[in-house]
Motif scaffolding. Sequence first.
Motif, PDB file in Angstrom:
ATOM      1  N   SER A 152      54.541  29.245  32.865  1.00  0.00           N
ATOM      2  CA  SER A 152      55.192  30.473  32.415  1.00  0.00           C
ATOM      3  C   SER A 152      54.386  31.212  31.348  1.00  0.00           C
ATOM      4  N   GLY A 153      53.256  30.671  30.915  1.00  0.00           N
ATOM      5  CA  GLY A 153      52.444  31.319  29.898  1.00  0.00           C
ATOM      6  C   GLY A 153      51.724  32.551  30.393  1.00  0.00           C
ATOM      7  N   GLY A 154      51.769  32.843  31.692  1.00  0.00           N
ATOM      8  CA  GLY A 154      51.169  34.050  32.235  1.00  0.00           C
ATOM      9  C   GLY A 154      49.694  33.915  32.564  1.00  0.00           C
ATOM     10  N   GLY A 155      49.171  32.714  32.640  1.00  0.00           N
ATOM     11  CA  GLY A 155      47.753  32.524  32.934  1.00  0.00           C
ATOM     12  C   GLY A 155      47.412  32.857  34.372  1.00  0.00           C
ATOM     13  N   ARG A 156      46.199  33.377  34.577  1.00  0.00           N
ATOM     14  CA  ARG A 156      45.693  33.651  35.919  1.00  0.00           C
ATOM     15  C   ARG A 156      44.337  32.987  36.033  1.00  0.00           C
ATOM     16  N   HIS A 157      43.884  32.782  37.254  1.00  0.00           N
ATOM     17  CA  HIS A 157      42.556  32.211  37.459  1.00  0.00           C
ATOM     18  C   HIS A 157      41.520  33.312  37.285  1.00  0.00           C
ATOM     19  N   VAL A 158      40.562  33.092  36.420  1.00  0.00           N
ATOM     20  CA  VAL A 158      39.465  34.032  36.228  1.00  0.00           C
ATOM     21  C   VAL A 158      38.172  33.251  36.334  1.00  0.00           C
ATOM     22  N   ASN A 159      37.272  33.721  37.172  1.00  0.00           N
ATOM     23  CA  ASN A 159      35.989  33.072  37.343  1.00  0.00           C
ATOM     24  C   ASN A 159      34.967  33.824  36.491  1.00  0.00           C
ATOM     25  N   VAL A 160      34.386  33.153  35.519  1.00  0.00           N
ATOM     26  CA  VAL A 160      33.423  33.773  34.613  1.00  0.00           C
ATOM     27  C   VAL A 160      32.119  32.998  34.684  1.00  0.00           C
ATOM     28  N   SER A 161      31.014  33.731  34.730  1.00  0.00           N
ATOM     29  CA  SER A 161      29.704  33.091  34.719  1.00  0.00           C
ATOM     30  C   SER A 161      29.396  32.617  33.299  1.00  0.00           C
ATOM     31  N   LYS A 162      29.555  31.324  33.084  1.00  0.00           N
ATOM     32  CA  LYS A 162      29.259  30.782  31.761  1.00  0.00           C
ATOM     33  C   LYS A 162      27.774  30.894  31.451  1.00  0.00           C
ATOM     34  N   ALA A 163      26.928  30.784  32.476  1.00  0.00           N
ATOM     35  CA  ALA A 163      25.484  30.894  32.253  1.00  0.00           C
ATOM     36  C   ALA A 163      25.137  32.297  31.751  1.00  0.00           C
ATOM     37  N   LEU A 164      25.736  33.321  32.357  1.00  0.00           N
ATOM     38  CA  LEU A 164      25.483  34.689  31.907  1.00  0.00           C
ATOM     39  C   LEU A 164      26.040  34.896  30.504  1.00  0.00           C
ATOM     40  N   GLY A 165      27.258  34.423  30.256  1.00  0.00           N
ATOM     41  CA  GLY A 165      27.853  34.559  28.930  1.00  0.00           C
ATOM     42  C   GLY A 165      26.986  33.919  27.857  1.00  0.00           C
ATOM     43  N   LYS A 166      26.443  32.754  28.161  1.00  0.00           N
ATOM     44  CA  LYS A 166      25.576  32.060  27.204  1.00  0.00           C
ATOM     45  C   LYS A 166      24.337  32.896  26.908  1.00  0.00           C
ATOM     46  N   ARG A 204      35.621  64.398  33.512  1.00  0.00           N
ATOM     47  CA  ARG A 204      34.411  63.954  32.808  1.00  0.00           C
ATOM     48  C   ARG A 204      34.534  62.518  32.309  1.00  0.00           C
ATOM     49  N   VAL A 205      35.684  61.901  32.531  1.00  0.00           N
ATOM     50  CA  VAL A 205      35.931  60.557  32.016  1.00  0.00           C
ATOM     51  C   VAL A 205      35.513  59.512  33.061  1.00  0.00           C
ATOM     52  N   LYS A 206      34.681  58.590  32.629  1.00  0.00           N
ATOM     53  CA  LYS A 206      34.240  57.501  33.505  1.00  0.00           C
ATOM     54  C   LYS A 206      34.980  56.232  33.118  1.00  0.00           C
ATOM     55  N   PHE A 207      35.369  55.468  34.121  1.00  0.00           N
ATOM     56  CA  PHE A 207      36.000  54.181  33.900  1.00  0.00           C
ATOM     57  C   PHE A 207      35.101  53.100  34.478  1.00  0.00           C
ATOM     58  N   TYR A 208      35.016  51.993  33.771  1.00  0.00           N
ATOM     59  CA  TYR A 208      34.108  50.907  34.138  1.00  0.00           C
ATOM     60  C   TYR A 208      34.892  49.648  34.467  1.00  0.00           C
ATOM     61  N   LYS A 209      34.251  48.793  35.257  1.00  0.00           N
ATOM     62  CA  LYS A 209      34.816  47.486  35.580  1.00  0.00           C
ATOM     63  C   LYS A 209      33.732  46.437  35.362  1.00  0.00           C
ATOM     64  N   LEU A 210      34.161  45.207  35.247  1.00  0.00           N
ATOM     65  CA  LEU A 210      33.209  44.106  35.128  1.00  0.00           C
ATOM     66  C   LEU A 210      32.506  43.899  36.456  1.00  0.00           C
ATOM     67  N   ASN A 211      31.230  43.609  36.387  1.00  0.00           N
ATOM     68  CA  ASN A 211      30.483  43.226  37.573  1.00  0.00           C
ATOM     69  C   ASN A 211      31.087  41.920  38.082  1.00  0.00           C
ATOM     70  N   ALA A 212      31.417  41.851  39.353  1.00  0.00           N
ATOM     71  CA  ALA A 212      32.051  40.653  39.916  1.00  0.00           C
ATOM     72  C   ALA A 212      31.156  39.420  39.800  1.00  0.00           C
ATOM     73  N   ARG A 213      29.857  39.624  39.619  1.00  0.00           N
ATOM     74  CA  ARG A 213      28.956  38.486  39.415  1.00  0.00           C
ATOM     75  C   ARG A 213      29.022  37.975  37.975  1.00  0.00           C
ATOM     76  N   ALA A 214      29.544  38.792  37.061  1.00  0.00           N
ATOM     77  CA  ALA A 214      29.690  38.376  35.668  1.00  0.00           C
ATOM     78  C   ALA A 214      31.042  37.710  35.451  1.00  0.00           C
ATOM     79  N   ALA A 215      32.086  38.315  35.987  1.00  0.00           N
ATOM     80  CA  ALA A 215      33.438  37.768  35.847  1.00  0.00           C
ATOM     81  C   ALA A 215      34.324  38.420  36.894  1.00  0.00           C
ATOM     82  N   TYR A 216      35.262  37.636  37.422  1.00  0.00           N
ATOM     83  CA  TYR A 216      36.175  38.173  38.430  1.00  0.00           C
ATOM     84  C   TYR A 216      37.536  37.544  38.264  1.00  0.00           C
ATOM     85  N   ASP A 217      38.563  38.362  38.338  1.00  0.00           N
ATOM     86  CA  ASP A 217      39.942  37.919  38.226  1.00  0.00           C
ATOM     87  C   ASP A 217      40.596  38.138  39.585  1.00  0.00           C
ATOM     88  N   GLY A 218      40.688  37.079  40.358  1.00  0.00           N
ATOM     89  CA  GLY A 218      41.277  37.192  41.683  1.00  0.00           C
ATOM     90  C   GLY A 218      40.872  36.018  42.542  1.00  0.00           C
TER      91      GLY A 218
END
Length: 159
Positions: free
Chosen positions: A28-42, A112-126
């Motif tokens: 019930s804490g609301g957690g979701r699976h997120v895949n993050v590249s730990k190597a890239l983060g490091k 004129r407003v741009k919106f960005y998303k995370l590169n799926a190779r860096a992190a993905y929620d899904g």
Amino acid sequence: MNTGTGEYVQLQLLPEDKKDKPVTYDWSGGGRHVNVSKALGKKVWHKDSGYDQNDRDVFGYYLFNSPEGDAPLRESFREIGTNLGLRPAQVSKSVGRLNVGGILIEAEKIGRVKFYKLNARAAYDGSAVAQRRATASVRHPVVPCPVPKPAPRKKKETS
């Protein structure tokens, strides 16, 4: 685990009648699976990455605030800056550097407003299937940052 108190209990200490019952977990804490590249983060967090503290803060903000799936984070640089304690210009500069490095990708433009998303190779929620589809057409993020930091300004000499 004792679901009433949250304490971990050794299996040997449970009464015999409870040892064979399935263990239940409270999600019930609301957690979701997120895949993050730990190597890239490091690499990004390393001092020689070419990314500065603001860049890392903005990357972390996108990581923890992006919506599920491949959708962009629809927040202005002013909103992001307010939450991080940065000026909108600082957020803009960091987003630009992260975009050139391929960590953030321009997802949509409204006026004129741009919106960005995370590169799926860096992190993905899904799901893993959706991540495979999302990574099929995106480039690999680059570390060190391809945009060199500007040299510090020299103070003008007074005569």
